[in-house]
Design a protein around this motif. Structure first.
Motif, PDB file in Angstrom:
ATOM      1  N   CYS A   1       0.804  -1.228   0.000  1.00  0.00           N
ATOM      2  CA  CYS A   1       0.000   0.000   0.000  1.00  0.00           C
ATOM      3  C   CYS A   1       0.838   1.280   0.000  1.00  0.00           C
ATOM      4  CB  CYS A   1      -0.952   0.010   1.194  1.00  0.00           C
ATOM      5  SG  CYS A   1      -0.131   0.157   2.783  1.00  0.00           S
ATOM      6  N   GLY A   2       2.127   1.194   0.300  1.00  0.00           N
ATOM      7  CA  GLY A   2       2.988   2.372   0.287  1.00  0.00           C
ATOM      8  C   GLY A   2       2.998   3.169   1.572  1.00  0.00           C
ATOM      9  N   GLU A   3       2.261   2.720   2.579  1.00  0.00           N
ATOM     10  CA  GLU A   3       2.219   3.404   3.877  1.00  0.00           C
ATOM     11  C   GLU A   3       3.518   3.138   4.640  1.00  0.00           C
ATOM     12  OE1 GLU A   3      -0.004   5.888   6.347  1.00  0.00           O
ATOM     13  OE2 GLU A   3      -0.699   5.014   4.462  1.00  0.00           O
ATOM     14  N   LEU A   4       3.954   4.107   5.486  1.00  0.00           N
ATOM     15  CA  LEU A   4       5.153   3.902   6.294  1.00  0.00           C
ATOM     16  C   LEU A   4       4.870   2.890   7.391  1.00  0.00           C
ATOM     17  CD1 LEU A   4       6.581   7.501   6.680  1.00  0.00           C
ATOM     18  CD2 LEU A   4       7.484   5.653   5.291  1.00  0.00           C
ATOM     19  N   MET A   5       5.827   1.967   7.602  1.00  0.00           N
ATOM     20  CA  MET A   5       5.647   0.911   8.597  1.00  0.00           C
ATOM     21  C   MET A   5       7.001   0.508   9.164  1.00  0.00           C
ATOM     22  SD  MET A   5       4.988  -2.376   6.153  1.00  0.00           S
ATOM     23  CE  MET A   5       5.936  -3.611   7.003  1.00  0.00           C
ATOM     24  N   VAL A   6       6.979  -0.182  10.295  1.00  0.00           N
ATOM     25  CA  VAL A   6       8.193  -0.714  10.902  1.00  0.00           C
ATOM     26  C   VAL A   6       8.594  -1.962  10.113  1.00  0.00           C
ATOM     27  CG1 VAL A   6       9.213  -1.613  13.029  1.00  0.00           C
ATOM     28  CG2 VAL A   6       7.446   0.131  13.143  1.00  0.00           C
TER      29      VAL A   6
END
Length: 59
Positions: free
Chosen positions: A34-39
């Motif tokens: 999805c392109g969302e920032l994540m750890v």
């Protein structure tokens, strides 16, 4: 017998110990789905995927 290396002053000791309590910014990467920032190496909270596979159903 062992001999002490030498006295470490309070300021020298405390300067060394002061570095350990600082909070570091977590490393963030973009989710491959999805392109969302994540750890990294954890399930994405936005889409529930890991390694381009859906692991958790997200509402």
């Amino acid at each position: 017998m062992a001999v002490p290396k030498g006295r470490v002053s309070k300021s020298k000791r405390d300067k060394r110990k002061a570095q350990s309590w600082k909070i570091a910014m977590p490393n963030l990467v973009k989710c491959s789905k999805c392109g969302e920032l994540m750890v990294p190496h954890q399930v994405c909270k936005a889409c529930g995927s890991y390694n381009k596979k859906t692991i958790v159903a997200v509402d």
